[in-house]
Motif scaffolding. Structure first.
Motif, PDB file in Angstrom:
ATOM      1  N   MET A 237       0.834  -1.199   0.000  1.00  0.00           N
ATOM      2  CA  MET A 237       0.000   0.000   0.000  1.00  0.00           C
ATOM      3  C   MET A 237       0.873   1.255   0.000  1.00  0.00           C
ATOM      4  SD  MET A 237      -3.103   1.132  -0.092  1.00  0.00           S
ATOM      5  CE  MET A 237      -4.115  -0.253   0.430  1.00  0.00           C
ATOM      6  N   LEU A 238       1.986   1.205   0.731  1.00  0.00           N
ATOM      7  CA  LEU A 238       2.910   2.342   0.749  1.00  0.00           C
ATOM      8  C   LEU A 238       3.450   2.624  -0.643  1.00  0.00           C
ATOM      9  CD1 LEU A 238       4.660   4.466   2.154  1.00  0.00           C
ATOM     10  CD2 LEU A 238       6.300   2.632   2.721  1.00  0.00           C
ATOM     11  N   GLY A 239       3.861   1.581  -1.341  1.00  0.00           N
ATOM     12  CA  GLY A 239       4.384   1.746  -2.694  1.00  0.00           C
ATOM     13  C   GLY A 239       3.339   2.300  -3.650  1.00  0.00           C
ATOM     14  N   THR A 240       2.099   1.801  -3.522  1.00  0.00           N
ATOM     15  CA  THR A 240       1.010   2.289  -4.380  1.00  0.00           C
ATOM     16  C   THR A 240       0.720   3.753  -4.096  1.00  0.00           C
ATOM     17  OG1 THR A 240       0.016   0.077  -4.404  1.00  0.00           O
ATOM     18  CG2 THR A 240      -1.382   1.916  -5.083  1.00  0.00           C
ATOM     19  N   LEU A 241       0.725   4.121  -2.828  1.00  0.00           N
ATOM     20  CA  LEU A 241       0.460   5.504  -2.446  1.00  0.00           C
ATOM     21  C   LEU A 241       1.523   6.442  -3.011  1.00  0.00           C
ATOM     22  CD1 LEU A 241      -1.226   7.552  -0.904  1.00  0.00           C
ATOM     23  CD2 LEU A 241      -0.009   6.895   1.196  1.00  0.00           C
ATOM     24  N   ILE A 242       2.769   6.025  -2.958  1.00  0.00           N
ATOM     25  CA  ILE A 242       3.860   6.832  -3.527  1.00  0.00           C
ATOM     26  C   ILE A 242       3.640   7.041  -5.020  1.00  0.00           C
ATOM     27  CG2 ILE A 242       6.325   6.801  -4.103  1.00  0.00           C
ATOM     28  CD1 ILE A 242       6.738   5.314  -1.396  1.00  0.00           C
ATOM     29  N   ASN A 243       3.325   5.965  -5.720  1.00  0.00           N
ATOM     30  CA  ASN A 243       3.119   6.055  -7.176  1.00  0.00           C
ATOM     31  C   ASN A 243       1.960   6.977  -7.533  1.00  0.00           C
ATOM     32  OD1 ASN A 243       5.220   4.285  -7.704  1.00  0.00           O
ATOM     33  ND2 ASN A 243       3.904   2.472  -7.704  1.00  0.00           N
ATOM     34  N   VAL A 244       0.880   6.912  -6.748  1.00  0.00           N
ATOM     35  CA  VAL A 244      -0.281   7.753  -7.033  1.00  0.00           C
ATOM     36  C   VAL A 244       0.042   9.222  -6.766  1.00  0.00           C
ATOM     37  CG1 VAL A 244      -2.666   8.272  -6.364  1.00  0.00           C
ATOM     38  CG2 VAL A 244      -1.944   5.910  -6.672  1.00  0.00           C
ATOM     39  N   TYR A 245       0.755   9.487  -5.694  1.00  0.00           N
ATOM     40  CA  TYR A 245       1.182  10.871  -5.432  1.00  0.00           C
ATOM     41  C   TYR A 245       1.989  11.420  -6.610  1.00  0.00           C
ATOM     42  CZ  TYR A 245      -0.126  11.814  -0.544  1.00  0.00           C
ATOM     43  OH  TYR A 245      -0.815  12.103   0.614  1.00  0.00           O
ATOM     44  N   ILE A 246       2.923  10.607  -7.095  1.00  0.00           N
ATOM     45  CA  ILE A 246       3.763  11.049  -8.212  1.00  0.00           C
ATOM     46  C   ILE A 246       2.923  11.263  -9.469  1.00  0.00           C
ATOM     47  CG2 ILE A 246       5.634  10.345  -9.758  1.00  0.00           C
ATOM     48  CD1 ILE A 246       6.897   8.888  -7.344  1.00  0.00           C
ATOM     49  N   GLU A 247       2.033  10.302  -9.763  1.00  0.00           N
ATOM     50  CA  GLU A 247       1.201  10.421 -10.965  1.00  0.00           C
ATOM     51  C   GLU A 247       0.262  11.615 -10.868  1.00  0.00           C
ATOM     52  OE1 GLU A 247      -1.440   7.572 -13.940  1.00  0.00           O
ATOM     53  OE2 GLU A 247      -0.661   6.767 -12.053  1.00  0.00           O
ATOM     54  N   ALA A 248      -0.151  11.946  -9.650  1.00  0.00           N
ATOM     55  CA  ALA A 248      -1.041  13.091  -9.440  1.00  0.00           C
ATOM     56  C   ALA A 248      -0.289  14.414  -9.457  1.00  0.00           C
ATOM     57  CB  ALA A 248      -1.785  12.938  -8.124  1.00  0.00           C
ATOM     58  N   GLY A 249       1.039  14.347  -9.573  1.00  0.00           N
ATOM     59  CA  GLY A 249       1.847  15.565  -9.581  1.00  0.00           C
ATOM     60  C   GLY A 249       2.089  16.140  -8.201  1.00  0.00           C
ATOM     61  N   ARG A 250       1.850  15.350  -7.181  1.00  0.00           N
ATOM     62  CA  ARG A 250       2.035  15.816  -5.796  1.00  0.00           C
ATOM     63  C   ARG A 250       3.346  15.252  -5.240  1.00  0.00           C
ATOM     64  NH1 ARG A 250      -3.592  14.759  -2.730  1.00  0.00           N
ATOM     65  NH2 ARG A 250      -2.281  15.454  -0.978  1.00  0.00           N
ATOM     66  N   THR A 251       4.431  15.615  -5.910  1.00  0.00           N
ATOM     67  CA  THR A 251       5.744  15.061  -5.545  1.00  0.00           C
ATOM     68  C   THR A 251       6.181  15.493  -4.155  1.00  0.00           C
ATOM     69  OG1 THR A 251       6.805  16.896  -6.717  1.00  0.00           O
ATOM     70  CG2 THR A 251       6.516  14.834  -7.929  1.00  0.00           C
ATOM     71  N   LYS A 252       5.808  16.701  -3.755  1.00  0.00           N
ATOM     72  CA  LYS A 252       6.191  17.177  -2.422  1.00  0.00           C
ATOM     73  C   LYS A 252       5.587  16.287  -1.336  1.00  0.00           C
ATOM     74  CE  LYS A 252       6.233  21.365   0.438  1.00  0.00           C
ATOM     75  NZ  LYS A 252       5.821  22.797   0.509  1.00  0.00           N
ATOM     76  N   ASP A 253       4.347  15.856  -1.548  1.00  0.00           N
ATOM     77  CA  ASP A 253       3.691  14.968  -0.583  1.00  0.00           C
ATOM     78  C   ASP A 253       4.267  13.556  -0.635  1.00  0.00           C
ATOM     79  OD1 ASP A 253       1.783  16.871   0.389  1.00  0.00           O
ATOM     80  OD2 ASP A 253       0.700  16.659  -1.487  1.00  0.00           O
ATOM     81  N   ALA A 254       4.805  13.174  -1.803  1.00  0.00           N
ATOM     82  CA  ALA A 254       5.366  11.829  -1.949  1.00  0.00           C
ATOM     83  C   ALA A 254       6.717  11.701  -1.264  1.00  0.00           C
ATOM     84  CB  ALA A 254       5.511  11.483  -3.426  1.00  0.00           C
TER      85      ALA A 254
END
Length: 287
Positions: A237-254
């Motif tokens: 789930m952690l890995g998926t959350l990181i990928n979604v943050y990146i895909e959403a353009g929310r790199t700062k949150d990732a």
């Protein structure tokens, strides 16, 4: 993306019974209905019990047997309405109604699973794509009827969500998954909901619908955050959350999540690479 297996429920053969005497009312309609039912003339029994119920709406017994006849005729929507009226008139037949509805619900659930399995088999042949879609539609319609019979089963909503997903009905899928989660919390259902939001977001992103994509990515992220709170050790789930943050353009949150992932698995080259790229993106050259 996880595609859960459908759940098939088998219920034993339901015994059919009719008390030939002892009806609440000795009207001609009840007498005719009783005789027709004992002779298994269901069409006549249906109309006769309906006439009695219409004349005497407080006759819980007439409503019950009207529902029972409709159950045997496969008119489940009509059965539900008749049983509703019976219970409104009195609770005498409630135990029987509960058992009858369990049987009818299982029949519809199993029928829906059969339609689903047929659609999956047909889908393997590209020339039968339309037939596969038709069976999937039948599965969806059958599950919806099962919900009318028993609106409190998470299994039905889950199975319905699977076929809505396969049909591209993501809004419907999300609605049914939310309903299933209200009834029963489970990691599988949560992951299905997350996947639905991600699918909607990716489709919107491809169509240049930026606002819609962001909304659905954010919904997926919120659902994943809740799932992580319930199970902090879930590295997938952690890995998926990181990928979604990146895909959403929310790199700062990732970034803090990437650091957490690297701390947990320092030899993971994917995480190391993602961390380096995010630090460059944030112009954080010191780290």
């Amino acid at each position: 993306m996880i595609r859960p297996a459908l759940i098939l429920v088998s219920i034993g053969v339901l015994a059919v019974w009719l008390i030939v005497t002892g009806f609440q009312c000795g009207s001609s309609e009840m007498t005719t209905a009783k005789l027709a039912y004992s002779q298994h003339n269901l069409e006549k029994a249906d109309s006769s019990f309906a006439k009695e119920a219409e004349k005497n709406p407080a006759n819980a017994e007439a409503w019950y047997y009207l529902g029972r006849v409709r159950l045997e005729r496969g008119n489940y929507a009509g059965m539900v309405e008749a049983y509703k009226q019976s219970l409104a008139a009195g609770k005498e037949f409630e135990p029987r109604i509960i058992e009858d509805k369990k049987f009818a619900w299982a029949q519809m659930l199993n029928k829906g699973v059969g339609h689903h399995n047929r659609s999956v088999a047909l889908e393997k042949d590209p020339s039968k794509k339309d037939s596969a879609a038709a069976y999937r539609k039948m599965a969806i319609d059958t599950y919806r009827l099962a919900i009318v019979i028993n609106p409190d089963s998470a299994i039905t909503y889950q199975n319905l969500a699977v076929d809505d997903h396969l049909s591209g009905n993501y809004d419907e899928e999300i609605g049914y998954l939310k309903k299933a989660l209200e009834i029963r919390k489970s990691p599988e259902l949560s992951m299905m909901l997350i996947n639905a939001y991600i699918q909607k977001a990716e489709n919107a992103k491809k169509a240049d619908k930026t606002t819609e994509a962001a909304e659905n990515f954010n919904q997926a992220i919120a659902a994943m955050a809740a799932a992580r709170a319930a199970n902090p050790g879930d590295e997938e789930m952690l890995g998926t959350l990181i990928n979604v943050y990146i895909e959403a353009g929310r790199t700062k949150d990732a970034l803090p999540l990437i650091k957490e992932a690297v701390e947990k698995d320092p030899k993971n080259k994917v995480y190391q690479n993602d961390l380096g790229l995010l630090l460059l993106d944030q112009q954080n050259y010191e780290e």
